[in-house]
Design a protein around this motif. Sequence first.
Motif, PDB file in Angstrom:
ATOM      1  N   LEU B 232       8.977 -24.127  19.876  1.00  0.00           N
ATOM      2  CA  LEU B 232       8.453 -23.257  18.835  1.00  0.00           C
ATOM      3  C   LEU B 232       8.827 -21.793  19.024  1.00  0.00           C
ATOM      4  CD1 LEU B 232       4.946 -24.821  18.109  1.00  0.00           C
ATOM      5  CD2 LEU B 232       7.122 -25.242  16.989  1.00  0.00           C
ATOM      6  N   GLY B 233       9.180 -21.447  20.256  1.00  0.00           N
ATOM      7  CA  GLY B 233       9.743 -20.111  20.480  1.00  0.00           C
ATOM      8  C   GLY B 233       8.750 -18.972  20.554  1.00  0.00           C
ATOM      9  N   TRP B 234       7.454 -19.258  20.637  1.00  0.00           N
ATOM     10  CA  TRP B 234       6.514 -18.136  20.712  1.00  0.00           C
ATOM     11  C   TRP B 234       6.124 -17.811  22.146  1.00  0.00           C
ATOM     12  CZ3 TRP B 234       1.244 -19.162  22.011  1.00  0.00           C
ATOM     13  CH2 TRP B 234       0.893 -20.503  22.020  1.00  0.00           C
ATOM     14  N   VAL B 610      14.417 -15.282  23.394  1.00  0.00           N
ATOM     15  CA  VAL B 610      14.518 -15.766  22.017  1.00  0.00           C
ATOM     16  C   VAL B 610      15.456 -14.856  21.215  1.00  0.00           C
ATOM     17  CG1 VAL B 610      13.257 -16.121  19.877  1.00  0.00           C
ATOM     18  CG2 VAL B 610      12.240 -16.814  22.028  1.00  0.00           C
ATOM     19  N   TYR B 611      16.444 -15.461  20.622  1.00  0.00           N
ATOM     20  CA  TYR B 611      17.365 -14.740  19.736  1.00  0.00           C
ATOM     21  C   TYR B 611      16.754 -14.771  18.339  1.00  0.00           C
ATOM     22  CZ  TYR B 611      21.529 -14.394  16.687  1.00  0.00           C
ATOM     23  OH  TYR B 611      22.433 -14.068  15.704  1.00  0.00           O
TER      24      TYR B 611
END
Lengths: 195, 678
Positions: B232-234, B610-611
């Motif tokens: 999810l990237g958080w 994270v990009y």
Amino acid sequence: MRSERRYTRRDVVKLSVAALLPGALLQGEAPAQGDTAVGQLLRPDLAGRPRGRVTDYQNDPFIVGIEGQLRCTCGCNLDVYTCRTTDFTCATSPAMHRELVGMLERGMTGEQILEAFVAQHGETVLMAPKKEGFNLAAYFVPGAAILTVGSALLWVLFRRSASAPELAAAGASERPTDLSAEEHAKLESELGRLE
Amino acid sequence: MTILGQLALWLALLLSAWATIVGFVGGAGQRPELIRSAQRATYALAGVLVVASLALVVALVKHDFNVAYVASYTSRNLPLIYTLSAFYGGQAGSLLFWAVVLSVFGALAQWLTGRRYERLMPYAGAVTASVVFFFVVVTLFAANPFERLPFTPADGNGLNPQLQNPGMVIHPPLLYLGYISITIPFAFAMAALFSKRLDTGWLHAIRKWTIISWLFLSIGITLGMWWAYVELGWGGYWAWDPVENASFLPWLTMTAFLHSVMIQEKRGMLKKWNMVLIALSFLLSIFGTFITRSGIISSVHSFSQSPIGIYFGFYLIFIIVATAAVIWSRLPMLEAESHLESMVSREATFLFNNLLLVGIAFSVLWGTMFPMISELIRGTQVTVGPPFFNQVNIPIGLALLALTGIGPLIAWRRASPGHLKRQFAAPVTAGVIVAVLLLALGMRNLYPIMALALATFVVGTIAQEFVRGVGARHRLHGESHALAFARLVGRNRRRYGGYVVHLGIVLYFVAFTGQAFKTDVEASLKPGQKAELRSPWGHTYTFTHLGVSQYEELNRFTTAASVEVARDGERVGVMKSEKRQHVNSLGQPTFEPSTEAGIRSDLREDIYIVYAGSVAGTEEAVYRFTLNPLVWWLWFGGVVLVAGGVVTLWPGTSTSADRRRAMAGYAATLEGSTSGAK
């Protein structure tokens, strides 16, 4: 994907040059982006939503702190900070960030900013209910329930202990986990049988 | 094949109804021919639902896009593993998955324990079949995976990119297995009530099922955290989302049950409470499914809103009323055989442990439902997010952690002051030393200090139990320490396996503590530019943007941004984060672009990159760099927890040993002597 891929002559030239020359030479081809130009992406349309440069406000702990208390109104359930740094397809949280920065620049305090967002979006914009009125129930009911049941439990246990004085006396006069020699021997004998 | 699937579903409907009715009637009237018929129906039910499932799998694999479910969740270029996982990736498929797994569990329970618990089995089978009946009804009438479209699309929509992750291949089925298998202990509990056989027989019948169910749920929840973290990237793994909460609720009540059931086994107490806990666990599993699928509560995990919410709502009301009525009608038979004698006893600590576990469950449920309650009472909706849950649950969680250490140190029935002193001295000293050390090192956050000190205390208690046990065997039997350890664990698997599980839980708490020290920074970097971030351990990390590359992969177009990472000037390596635009076989973009975080883990902290995207379509990349302390311990804690669970479940000599123990009157003797043995 393969069937749809179409490269322009400009793309082909760029790719060829990229293969032969250092990247720095390519920078001249990129559109001016401030002081230093950088290489252009082959398919910028497939690299997510275009982003602006990061400003100091985006890392400001005070702003990040307020954003952590505000819910993004796009329906993602995340706070504004988490949403704008995670869901990069969302346009709502960056807009809310800009709005917040605007309020801060107008001299509003953190409290005033939160109030302004509540006035605009309703109480649901806060990540946790305000500690007032009926909302207090949200915070205190679980603790009160545990304390009430816990107290009742203690009371019952205390009554039970008190109503068995002979057992209590027996318990206090000996060391229960230190088995007597007789018990120890029996335990050993049983362990021996088990093996 | 879908016709076969439909037919199998209709057969399943009839068979589950038959197994339910005939099972109850046969059990009540003790009519062997009906009981046998219900047994056969249970096996046949599992068979036809397996056929229905295979029909769906074939439709998925053959890309039969005329089937609405296949067209909605797969595409021609979707890798096979994700095509298969689409079986439970959508609403209708997951309901069929639930039905088939439960029917197989029901058949297994029948096969494995049918003879041993022949008086309970007809009712247990009937209750299980009734639950399968409900799921088949919902599958047939509200969310049918075999429904056809009036046309056949050239390609399907594909699977949501966030579900195209190895974690998502195994997390949902394991979580489902946990949820679904709760039905079996519940069915045996209900069987005990119906048959009025309320001795400890039903507890023995469900002991392993309950641990298996709890273990699946634990693994499912942990894998869900892992998926959220990597996908999810958080940068976090638990957001107190309603659906996460829904999986946590039955886990809490089952954990409470696994502790309180020991009191019933040893002292004949808490019979009503145990019955309530096992029923509550089942009801919460259905409740979790209800809130996930009804759309009544907004959640990032929710399946799309559908009419099945109404089915689950009514079913939930029905089973709450029916279960409460059955328990109520048998209350006089659930009287305790003995009473608590002291506030300072293991029974009392288990009671408080239950209080806290159920208290956390209540606070989580209360917080999850509070937006609805607020809207009903005040007409105003509020948001109850992580700040609320953390504020309310952290203190309770810390108290629970303390009890995790205290419980095993206190003797059954009554503990004397001398015993307490001897048991607590070393672990408490270790905990205090750690607290003082952390304060001396400058840590001033109250909760992390408490968590780490309590974690040390609990580890101390566990170590002490092992050291004393091994030492005792070494002294009494002259065994080597290694052999003594192996035999100690081998002959008390439930007890020492439980300690290993406790160790796993401690590691979870250690990992949670790390979240208090998470740091991150956003930066837009041109190739060659750097960003810096200081970790809570005092290291300075430097992130140098190397560039952005774009390329095609199997079913996506990938934009990858690379960063060189250095710690205190020393090169750590190159990390990559991606933006993935999934496409169908016609090259058309499907879904929004998804983000793949770059993660590098070590024992101290995770580097999480994270990009976010590029500035004006150039190689100037926007990043979020996060340093996440102690995350590795969460995954390791999961492994330890599972290892402990496997130890407790490991088959072996325990049954015969128990039998011999019972024959020797060993258990009764120990109980009378107030031993501290668990």
